[in-house]
Design a protein around this motif. Sequence first.
Motif, PDB file in Angstrom:
ATOM      1  N   ASP A   1       7.968  -0.254   6.350  1.00 25.77           N
ATOM      2  CA  ASP A   1       8.223   0.863   5.447  1.00 25.77           C
ATOM      3  C   ASP A   1       9.205   0.456   4.359  1.00 25.77           C
ATOM      4  O   ASP A   1      10.213  -0.195   4.628  1.00 25.77           O
ATOM      5  CB  ASP A   1       8.805   2.050   6.219  1.00 25.77           C
ATOM      6  N   LYS A   2       8.906   0.866   3.129  1.00 30.58           N
ATOM      7  CA  LYS A   2       9.806   0.645   2.010  1.00 30.58           C
ATOM      8  C   LYS A   2      10.280   1.969   1.409  1.00 30.58           C
ATOM      9  O   LYS A   2      10.857   1.987   0.340  1.00 30.58           O
ATOM     10  CB  LYS A   2       9.106  -0.199   0.931  1.00 30.58           C
TER      11      LYS A   2
ATOM     12  N   HIS B   1      -0.403   5.815   8.181  1.00 35.23           N
ATOM     13  CA  HIS B   1       0.900   5.167   8.315  1.00 35.23           C
ATOM     14  C   HIS B   1       1.046   4.444   9.656  1.00 35.23           C
ATOM     15  O   HIS B   1       1.484   3.290   9.718  1.00 35.23           O
ATOM     16  CB  HIS B   1       2.003   6.212   8.149  1.00 35.23           C
ATOM     17  N   ARG B   2       0.655   5.097  10.719  1.00 35.23           N
ATOM     18  CA  ARG B   2       0.802   4.501  12.046  1.00 35.23           C
ATOM     19  C   ARG B   2      -0.047   3.242  12.195  1.00 35.23           C
ATOM     20  O   ARG B   2       0.381   2.250  12.783  1.00 35.23           O
ATOM     21  CB  ARG B   2       0.420   5.506  13.131  1.00 35.23           C
ATOM     22  N   LEU B   3      -1.261   3.255  11.638  1.00 34.97           N
ATOM     23  CA  LEU B   3      -2.142   2.092  11.732  1.00 34.97           C
ATOM     24  C   LEU B   3      -1.548   0.905  10.974  1.00 34.97           C
ATOM     25  O   LEU B   3      -1.504  -0.216  11.487  1.00 34.97           O
ATOM     26  CB  LEU B   3      -3.522   2.435  11.175  1.00 34.97           C
ATOM     27  N   PHE B   4      -1.083   1.140   9.749  1.00 34.59           N
ATOM     28  CA  PHE B   4      -0.497   0.043   8.983  1.00 34.59           C
ATOM     29  C   PHE B   4       0.747  -0.504   9.688  1.00 34.59           C
ATOM     30  O   PHE B   4       0.974  -1.723   9.711  1.00 34.59           O
ATOM     31  CB  PHE B   4      -0.156   0.505   7.568  1.00 34.59           C
TER      32      PHE B   4
ATOM     33  N   THR C   1       0.851  -1.196   0.000  1.00 31.20           N
ATOM     34  CA  THR C   1       0.000   0.000   0.000  1.00 31.20           C
ATOM     35  C   THR C   1       0.877   1.233   0.000  1.00 31.20           C
ATOM     36  O   THR C   1       2.065   1.184   0.331  1.00 31.20           O
ATOM     37  CB  THR C   1      -0.932   0.026   1.220  1.00 31.20           C
ATOM     38  N   ASP C   2       0.296   2.340  -0.405  1.00 28.10           N
ATOM     39  CA  ASP C   2       0.921   3.650  -0.263  1.00 28.10           C
ATOM     40  C   ASP C   2       0.133   4.380   0.810  1.00 28.10           C
ATOM     41  O   ASP C   2      -0.923   4.964   0.542  1.00 28.10           O
ATOM     42  CB  ASP C   2       0.900   4.411  -1.586  1.00 28.10           C
ATOM     43  N   ALA C   3       0.631   4.304   2.028  1.00 31.16           N
ATOM     44  CA  ALA C   3      -0.107   4.820   3.183  1.00 31.16           C
ATOM     45  C   ALA C   3       0.004   6.337   3.265  1.00 31.16           C
ATOM     46  O   ALA C   3       1.069   6.914   3.012  1.00 31.16           O
ATOM     47  CB  ALA C   3       0.429   4.191   4.465  1.00 31.16           C
TER      48      ALA C   3
ATOM     49  N   GLY D   1       3.483  10.349   1.320  1.00 30.02           N
ATOM     50  CA  GLY D   1       3.034   9.176   2.063  1.00 30.02           C
ATOM     51  C   GLY D   1       4.171   8.191   2.210  1.00 30.02           C
ATOM     52  O   GLY D   1       5.348   8.548   2.082  1.00 30.02           O
ATOM     53  N   PHE D   2       3.832   6.931   2.469  1.00 23.48           N
ATOM     54  CA  PHE D   2       4.823   5.896   2.707  1.00 23.48           C
ATOM     55  C   PHE D   2       4.462   4.623   1.937  1.00 23.48           C
ATOM     56  O   PHE D   2       3.323   4.148   2.018  1.00 23.48           O
ATOM     57  CB  PHE D   2       4.885   5.546   4.205  1.00 23.48           C
TER      58      PHE D   2
END
Length: 320
Positions: free
Chosen positions: A135-136, A125-128, A118-120, A150-151
């Motif tokens: 993180d990538k 981000h914190r939930l994922f 996903t692209d959070a 995003g991340f």
Amino acid sequence: MQIVPLKSSHFPQIATVFHQAVSAAAGKGYTQAQCEAWSAGIRDKRYWRSRLRRSLVLVARDNDEVLGFIDCELCHPDKGYIGHLYVAPAHQGRGIGGKLIDALVRQAPCFGVGALTTDASLFSHRLFAAKGFSDKGRYFQQKSGQVLPGFAMTLSLPFHIDSLRGTDVASVARLFHEAVQGASEYYSEAERNAWSPALRDEATWQSRLAPSKVWVARGDSGIVGFINLLPRGHGEAEIDCLFTAPAAARSGVAGSLYRVLEQQAWRDGVQRLTVEASYFARPFFLSRGFTELCRNEHPRHGQVLVNFSMEKWLTRPEVG
């Protein structure tokens, strides 16, 4: 609250949830201009039908109200891309997003998905991350002249469901023997040795599985479970085997395998499913709506092996 598959009637509310959630992100890491570029207005049903047509979509609802939704694109080999995870602003902070992720993680293996990406956004981000996604790197998307940061994140799933391949037969034979020998909670050593005294050869298993549809659960270590659907006449089919590796017990493998089999049985027009369940499989099938018909005793190599005949009606035949 329930989490259910997407229905056509959900589209208008999904459109509203998405727009409201994006609009509410203004001031929470994104500017008003960025949010307006992200969602300028509520998109119509045709947009969402096209956008989600190749995705597994799960909806959180309370009665007839849609509280949130998540989707997973299924067009990428062995991977699923989470394109949307949105919860209506009035219902945020209640754990709905986390429950949607959990439900997707349980169901994704049934669609051949071995990893989720996903692209959070800055606020998801914190939930994922809390759900095990790693993180990538940072992610930047351009929309209507705005850059949305995003991340990029990913989560490897412990297994995924796939059709049997010719090269899998040896692994299936080994898994069956190990599963039987590991059933010490319900069967004595003598009974287990009577059930599976040794590893059977590939030809034996190829002959047994040939008339049926077979699915396997693939993990990093290889095949961790298998199930097969054997036709038994008009409108009937039997679950001939359902076995999981001892190391994968109670990890959702059996449930995912059964989910895929039952969906196929529906497509094939099967009305009645039957199974001869062992002591350790009996509770599993009872929890899936099967009814116990009788207890069976099978003499084998000087031992008496007990199992249970069970059935489940998917559709009842019309009477009269």
